[in-house]
Design a protein around this motif. Structure first.
Motif, mmCIF file in Angstrom:
data_model
loop_
_atom_site.group_PDB
_atom_site.id
_atom_site.type_symbol
_atom_site.label_atom_id
_atom_site.label_comp_id
_atom_site.label_asym_id
_atom_site.label_seq_id
_atom_site.Cartn_x
_atom_site.Cartn_y
_atom_site.Cartn_z
ATOM 1 N N TYR A 5 -38.876 -89.278 -38.880
ATOM 2 C CA TYR A 5 -40.053 -90.138 -38.749
ATOM 3 C C TYR A 5 -39.651 -91.612 -38.777
ATOM 4 C CZ TYR A 5 -44.363 -92.579 -39.850
ATOM 5 O OH TYR A 5 -45.406 -93.466 -39.838
ATOM 6 N N PHE A 11 -45.785 -89.421 -36.030
ATOM 7 C CA PHE A 11 -45.915 -88.054 -36.516
ATOM 8 C C PHE A 11 -45.932 -87.071 -35.351
ATOM 9 C CE2 PHE A 11 -48.331 -90.211 -40.078
ATOM 10 C CZ PHE A 11 -47.277 -90.151 -40.968
ATOM 11 N N ALA A 15 -43.398 -84.013 -34.804
ATOM 12 C CA ALA A 15 -43.969 -82.667 -34.737
ATOM 13 C C ALA A 15 -43.524 -81.946 -33.469
ATOM 14 C CB ALA A 15 -45.492 -82.756 -34.784
ATOM 15 N N ARG A 20 -43.759 -78.396 -35.067
ATOM 16 C CA ARG A 20 -44.672 -78.306 -36.203
ATOM 17 C C ARG A 20 -45.968 -79.010 -35.847
ATOM 18 N NH1 ARG A 20 -42.157 -74.555 -38.836
ATOM 19 N NH2 ARG A 20 -40.286 -75.147 -39.913
ATOM 20 N N ASP A 21 -46.961 -78.795 -36.658
ATOM 21 C CA ASP A 21 -48.240 -79.476 -36.497
ATOM 22 C C ASP A 21 -48.098 -80.915 -37.008
ATOM 23 O OD1 ASP A 21 -51.226 -79.920 -37.942
ATOM 24 O OD2 ASP A 21 -51.203 -79.030 -35.947
ATOM 25 N N PRO A 22 -48.674 -81.879 -36.315
ATOM 26 C CA PRO A 22 -48.597 -83.270 -36.785
ATOM 27 C C PRO A 22 -49.150 -83.461 -38.202
ATOM 28 C CG PRO A 22 -49.366 -83.234 -34.532
ATOM 29 C CD PRO A 22 -49.311 -81.804 -34.998
ATOM 30 N N ASP A 23 -50.158 -82.677 -38.573
ATOM 31 C CA ASP A 23 -50.707 -82.769 -39.929
ATOM 32 C C ASP A 23 -49.677 -82.344 -40.975
ATOM 33 O OD1 ASP A 23 -53.146 -83.670 -39.013
ATOM 34 O OD2 ASP A 23 -54.050 -81.673 -38.955
ATOM 35 N N THR A 24 -48.873 -81.352 -40.653
ATOM 36 C CA THR A 24 -47.817 -80.901 -41.563
ATOM 37 C C THR A 24 -46.774 -81.996 -41.742
ATOM 38 O OG1 THR A 24 -48.129 -78.616 -40.844
ATOM 39 C CG2 THR A 24 -46.053 -79.136 -41.954
ATOM 40 N N SER A 26 -47.195 -85.216 -41.269
ATOM 41 C CA SER A 26 -47.838 -86.311 -41.994
ATOM 42 C C SER A 26 -47.866 -86.038 -43.493
ATOM 43 C CB SER A 26 -49.260 -86.500 -41.476
ATOM 44 O OG SER A 26 -49.956 -87.419 -42.266
ATOM 45 N N ARG A 27 -48.267 -84.839 -43.858
ATOM 46 C CA ARG A 27 -48.349 -84.464 -45.269
ATOM 47 C C ARG A 27 -46.979 -84.537 -45.933
ATOM 48 N NH1 ARG A 27 -49.548 -78.862 -45.519
ATOM 49 N NH2 ARG A 27 -50.893 -79.503 -43.838
ATOM 50 N N ARG A 30 -45.825 -88.251 -46.287
ATOM 51 C CA ARG A 30 -46.599 -88.949 -47.335
ATOM 52 C C ARG A 30 -46.186 -88.473 -48.728
ATOM 53 N NH1 ARG A 30 -47.671 -92.894 -44.287
ATOM 54 N NH2 ARG A 30 -49.173 -92.517 -42.665
#
Length: 47
Positions: A5, A11, A15, A20-24, A26-27, A30
């Motif tokens: 990153y 993200f 991903a 992977r999922d962008p939400d994964t 990001s999490r 963070r």
């Protein structure tokens, strides 16, 4: 993920590269940043 990153800056791009999922992503990024920040805070308080 965090290192990638830092290199890519997105993200969505991380991903896509890691499938992977962008939400994964990001999490994960963070949470990593929060852990590093907390460790830095504790070390600075002791010194």
């Amino acid at each position: 993920m965090w290192k990638l990153y830092q290199e890519v800056g997105s993200f969505a791009k991380v991903a896509k590269k890691m499938r992977r999922d962008p939400d994964t992503v990001s999490r994960y990024v963070r949470e990593y940043e929060a852990a590093v920040s907390a460790a830095g805070y504790i070390i600075n308080k002791r010194g």
